[in-house]
Motif scaffolding. Structure first.
Motif, PDB file in Angstrom:
ATOM      1  N   VAL A 160       0.864  -1.183   0.000  1.00 12.63           N
ATOM      2  CA  VAL A 160       0.000   0.000   0.000  1.00 12.63           C
ATOM      3  C   VAL A 160       0.897   1.228   0.000  1.00 12.63           C
ATOM      4  O   VAL A 160       1.775   1.363   0.850  1.00 12.63           O
ATOM      5  CB  VAL A 160      -0.921  -0.007   1.236  1.00 12.63           C
ATOM      6  CG1 VAL A 160      -1.624   1.324   1.396  1.00 12.63           C
ATOM      7  CG2 VAL A 160      -1.944  -1.130   1.119  1.00 12.63           C
ATOM      8  N   ASP A 197      -5.203  -2.464  -8.006  1.00 12.75           N
ATOM      9  CA  ASP A 197      -6.648  -2.267  -7.889  1.00 12.75           C
ATOM     10  C   ASP A 197      -7.360  -2.461  -9.223  1.00 12.75           C
ATOM     11  O   ASP A 197      -8.329  -3.197  -9.323  1.00 12.75           O
ATOM     12  CB  ASP A 197      -6.943  -0.865  -7.332  1.00 12.75           C
ATOM     13  CG  ASP A 197      -6.258  -0.631  -5.996  1.00 12.75           C
ATOM     14  OD1 ASP A 197      -6.567  -1.368  -5.055  1.00 12.75           O
ATOM     15  OD2 ASP A 197      -5.400   0.266  -5.920  1.00 12.75           O
ATOM     16  N   HIS A 255     -11.391   2.137  -7.368  1.00 13.72           N
ATOM     17  CA  HIS A 255     -11.313   2.715  -6.015  1.00 13.72           C
ATOM     18  C   HIS A 255     -11.679   1.683  -4.959  1.00 13.72           C
ATOM     19  O   HIS A 255     -12.716   1.032  -5.059  1.00 13.72           O
ATOM     20  CB  HIS A 255     -12.256   3.919  -5.888  1.00 13.72           C
ATOM     21  CG  HIS A 255     -11.723   5.150  -6.539  1.00 13.72           C
ATOM     22  ND1 HIS A 255     -12.504   6.232  -6.852  1.00 13.72           N
ATOM     23  CD2 HIS A 255     -10.479   5.462  -6.938  1.00 13.72           C
ATOM     24  CE1 HIS A 255     -11.764   7.168  -7.420  1.00 13.72           C
ATOM     25  NE2 HIS A 255     -10.526   6.711  -7.487  1.00 13.72           N
ATOM     26  N   ASN A 256     -10.848   1.558  -3.945  1.00 19.17           N
ATOM     27  CA  ASN A 256     -11.097   0.580  -2.888  1.00 19.17           C
ATOM     28  C   ASN A 256     -11.600   1.278  -1.621  1.00 19.17           C
ATOM     29  O   ASN A 256     -11.756   2.497  -1.599  1.00 19.17           O
ATOM     30  CB  ASN A 256      -9.807  -0.201  -2.623  1.00 19.17           C
ATOM     31  CG  ASN A 256      -8.649   0.728  -2.302  1.00 19.17           C
ATOM     32  OD1 ASN A 256      -8.782   1.630  -1.483  1.00 19.17           O
ATOM     33  ND2 ASN A 256      -7.518   0.531  -2.955  1.00 19.17           N
ATOM     34  N   ASP A 278     -10.118   1.911   1.136  1.00 18.95           N
ATOM     35  CA  ASP A 278      -9.182   2.914   1.648  1.00 18.95           C
ATOM     36  C   ASP A 278      -9.349   4.234   0.905  1.00 18.95           C
ATOM     37  O   ASP A 278      -9.423   5.296   1.521  1.00 18.95           O
ATOM     38  CB  ASP A 278      -7.733   2.433   1.495  1.00 18.95           C
ATOM     39  CG  ASP A 278      -7.427   1.218   2.355  1.00 18.95           C
ATOM     40  OD1 ASP A 278      -8.295   0.325   2.444  1.00 18.95           O
ATOM     41  OD2 ASP A 278      -6.332   1.165   2.943  1.00 18.95           O
ATOM     42  N   ASP A 279      -9.408   4.161  -0.444  1.00 19.25           N
ATOM     43  CA  ASP A 279      -9.574   5.384  -1.252  1.00 19.25           C
ATOM     44  C   ASP A 279     -10.841   6.123  -0.844  1.00 19.25           C
ATOM     45  O   ASP A 279     -10.840   7.340  -0.668  1.00 19.25           O
ATOM     46  CB  ASP A 279      -9.708   5.030  -2.742  1.00 19.25           C
ATOM     47  CG  ASP A 279      -8.438   4.409  -3.296  1.00 19.25           C
ATOM     48  OD1 ASP A 279      -7.351   4.816  -2.880  1.00 19.25           O
ATOM     49  OD2 ASP A 279      -8.547   3.511  -4.157  1.00 19.25           O
ATOM     50  N   GLU A 328      -7.615  -1.957   0.755  1.00 19.62           N
ATOM     51  CA  GLU A 328      -6.513  -1.995  -0.212  1.00 19.62           C
ATOM     52  C   GLU A 328      -5.594  -3.203   0.003  1.00 19.62           C
ATOM     53  O   GLU A 328      -5.184  -3.867  -0.936  1.00 19.62           O
ATOM     54  CB  GLU A 328      -5.714  -0.690  -0.097  1.00 19.62           C
ATOM     55  CG  GLU A 328      -4.664  -0.548  -1.174  1.00 19.62           C
ATOM     56  CD  GLU A 328      -4.165   0.886  -1.303  1.00 19.62           C
ATOM     57  OE1 GLU A 328      -4.694   1.785  -0.637  1.00 19.62           O
ATOM     58  OE2 GLU A 328      -3.226   1.085  -2.097  1.00 19.62           O
ATOM     59  N   LYS A 372      -4.130   9.102   4.715  1.00 21.55           N
ATOM     60  CA  LYS A 372      -3.970   7.660   4.542  1.00 21.55           C
ATOM     61  C   LYS A 372      -3.209   7.033   5.713  1.00 21.55           C
ATOM     62  O   LYS A 372      -3.631   6.033   6.275  1.00 21.55           O
ATOM     63  CB  LYS A 372      -3.214   7.422   3.229  1.00 21.55           C
ATOM     64  CG  LYS A 372      -3.062   5.985   2.855  1.00 21.55           C
ATOM     65  CD  LYS A 372      -2.554   5.864   1.418  1.00 21.55           C
ATOM     66  CE  LYS A 372      -2.852   4.483   0.896  1.00 21.55           C
ATOM     67  NZ  LYS A 372      -2.816   4.405  -0.548  1.00 21.55           N
TER      68      LYS A 372
END
Ligand SMILES: [Zn+2]
Ligand SMILES: [Zn+2]
Lengths: 63, 306
Positions: free
Chosen positions: A60, B62, B164-165, B167-168, B210, B241
């Protein structure tokens, strides 16, 4: 123990215990890495010792 | 080594889903991801039979995982997939992920269209960064959105699927609140105004963290390079983040709770905005729909030409 972090070999004073402890010693977030032990991905509550082959991969990244 | 058994079948686990207090083995984890994907596709009626879905494919984990999940879904539901890649011109990064994009499309027999900053807008991102001090993401975001929409229109797509996951999405929700731009939240799941020039977007990975996408890619044997955009540093998103990942570790389930409360807030906001008009006017320069006389893309291109 010897570990591999993002493909680079390095040494850690960590001898045995939970992966999560090793990660926090290395200032890595569990949410941002995958840890493979002896070639297989494992959860961070896995107990490891210096007999294991440990590989940490950052998966990540920033913004 | 001592690993906890899978919550479902007792095989050795590969992940601990702290937010669900579950360990899962490889097989059960793969099923879990595919279920989460289907759940979002159904709940938001993202894809209908015979639609043409254009996927925004960067070649990162992704979008490649999304490509595979969509292509799997196509076995149950007849619809068409095209891939659109945007080459921003980031040497040592995008050229590498585009190799993955091409390979995966070939493997799954999905047509791929590549648009590029350099060819279609005259400036690569690397060239832009030599000219200005403004953050890379602000140029990149506007230009990429424009080209992705343009590409989707050129292939006659009904919708654009974005990788987009969770987290995003949870980062975006927090950022919009912290920047006091709540209206951006409403436009996120569904456009406020339909405009034939703006292709609606779907985000089937909205419920998947993510890290889980990365693990899924790894377990599925997808050849993905896990690498960082060289311009990613020092952004506001980066800050959020890191904070959010620290919080998730201490308080598992935080990201999912942000998503859930966003979905609830979105419904309420949309209701109260129902009667308000949001009109787009054609940009005086390029004709693309815009809320101001000239669109953001044209304003930014003008700034570069100075
Ligand atoms: Zn299992
Ligand atoms: Zn314009």
């Amino acid at each position: 123990m010897k570990i591999t972090l993002n493909g680079k070999k390095q040494k850690s004073k960590f001898k045995k215990g939970k992966i999560s402890v090793l990660l926090s010693k290395l200032s890595l977030r569990t949410e941002e890495v995958i840890v493979k032990v002896n070639g297989k991905p494992v959860p961070e509550d896995t107990e490891i010792s210096d007999k294991d082959k440990v590989e940490i991969i950052k998966v990540v990244f920033g913004g | 080594m001592k690993t906890a058994p899978c919550f479902v079948c007792k095989k050795p686990s590969v992940i601990h889903l702290a937010y669900a207090a579950q360990h899962l083995c490889s097989g059960c984890f793969i099923k879990h991801i595919e279920k989460r994907f289907m759940q979002s596709v159904r709940e938001f009626r993202m894809i209908n039979a015979r639609e043409h879905i254009a996927i925004g494919l960067s070649g990162g984990k992704d979008s490649v995982v999304l490509l595979h999940l969509l292509s799997m879904l196509r076995k149950k539901l007849p619809f068409k997939i095209s891939a659109i890649a945007i080459d921003e011109g980031i040497k040592g990064y995008r050229n590498l992920t585009l190799i993955t994009a091409k390979k995966e499309c070939k493997k799954l027999k999905i047509p791929l269209k590549i648009l590029s900053f350099k060819k279609d807008l005259n400036y690569s991102l690397d060239a832009i960064m030599k000219k200005t001090n403004k953050a890379a993401c602000s140029w990149c975001g506007v230009f990429r959105r424009y080209l992705l929409n343009l590409g989707a229109r050129q292939v006659n797509a009904d919708k654009i699927a974005i990788g987009h996951n969770l987290d995003d999405i949870s980062q975006t929700v927090l950022m919009n609140i912290m920047r006091n731009e709540p209206l951006r939240l409403v436009r996120f799941l569904d456009p406020l105004t339909l405009n034939e020039h703006l292709i609606p977007r779907i985000r089937p990975l909205i419920r998947i963290p993510e890290k889980e996408i990365a693990l899924y890619a790894m377990l599925k044997g997808l050849e993905i390079k896990f690498m960082e955009c060289p311009y990613a540093h020092f952004s506001f998103r980066q800050h959020i983040k890191e904070q959010l990942n620290d919080t998730e570790e201490k308080y598992p389930g935080t990201k999912l709770r942000i998503l859930k409360s966003f979905i609830e807030m979105e419904k309420l906001m949309r209701k109260s905005l129902k009667d308000k008009e949001f009109v787009f006017i054609p940009c005086k320069k390029c004709g693309e729909p815009s809320s101001t006389i000239s669109c953001m893309k044209c304003k930014m291109l003008e700034e570069l030409s100075k």
